[in-house]
Write an enzyme that holds these catalytic residues in place. Sequence first.
Site, PDB file in Angstrom:
ATOM      1  N   SER A 108      58.385 -33.201  28.828  1.00  0.00           N
ATOM      2  CA  SER A 108      59.569 -32.370  28.958  1.00  0.00           C
ATOM      3  C   SER A 108      60.718 -33.209  29.541  1.00  0.00           C
ATOM      4  CB  SER A 108      59.249 -31.143  29.816  1.00  0.00           C
ATOM      5  OG  SER A 108      60.249 -30.161  29.678  1.00  0.00           O
ATOM      6  N   LYS A 160      75.371  -8.996  35.067  1.00  0.00           N
ATOM      7  CA  LYS A 160      75.273  -9.800  36.279  1.00  0.00           C
ATOM      8  C   LYS A 160      73.842  -9.875  36.805  1.00  0.00           C
ATOM      9  CE  LYS A 160      77.183 -12.213  39.564  1.00  0.00           C
ATOM     10  NZ  LYS A 160      77.797 -13.517  39.271  1.00  0.00           N
TER      11      LYS A 160
END
Length: 281
Positions: A108, A160
């Site tokens: 990764s 949010k």
Amino acid sequence: MDVKSVTSKIPRIGDRGDRTDIVSVVKLHGVITPTPSPFTRGVINLAAVESALTRAFGHDRLKAVALLVNSPGGAPTQSGLVAERIRQLAAKKPGVEVLAFCEDVAASGGYWLACAADEIYAHRTSVVGSIGVISGGFGFAGLLERFGIERRLHTAGENKARLDPFTPEKPEDVEWLKKMHAQLHELFVDWVKERRGDRLAGTEELFTGDVWLGGRAMDLGLVDGIGSLREVIAQRYPDAQISVAEPKKPLLARLGIGAPAAASAMLDAVTQRAAWSRFGL
């Protein structure tokens, strides 16, 4: 006497007076995370490795910079920042090779870092690849309900509080996250293709997030060869002096103070342990 002319004759730190060629070694070991650690050096981010990289590329008779990569990955932004910094420094040293050596794992973000090198080497048992994107967390909505705890959350902006772990997961939030992952994955694939070019095998198997041992990684073009730093450097630069550029120790580590038994420190340790465990380490 001109002071500048005197200081220019003083050998730089790490260089020998006989003007021997230098191969610098930088250890990129740990989980890649923006979270600073005042107690250990077991994390990778630009702030943590900047001083080591600068010193590694700073020698006058530099022949090569070797990156010892041992990382299961982590934050994509820090992976990109560190890799870009390596290329920036390399651009100022034309003719200096940058070689990456995969140790236990370069997966990764760890492989993202390795791709900053001109050539990549791995041990036969190294775990290499994982060209994909992952994120995870926990959901505590049921736990709060069980203990009669009321969650109070107030926002301005309908998105949010996406993926808030204390509220039930919403399908639209998961879809948003998947789109974000897809964009990051595309950037990762583009970086690997840019750096590895026609050395890559022409198969989409490379970009599924899978990992391979060193030999198979070489067949797929993810690495250029099987070999350790000691072997490759001894063959290419038999007369060079090895200079290890270590990141500066955090203050508390220099004072010999251990990590606190704080909940946040324990959670960070568990998260990092999980990152290594994904690769059987």
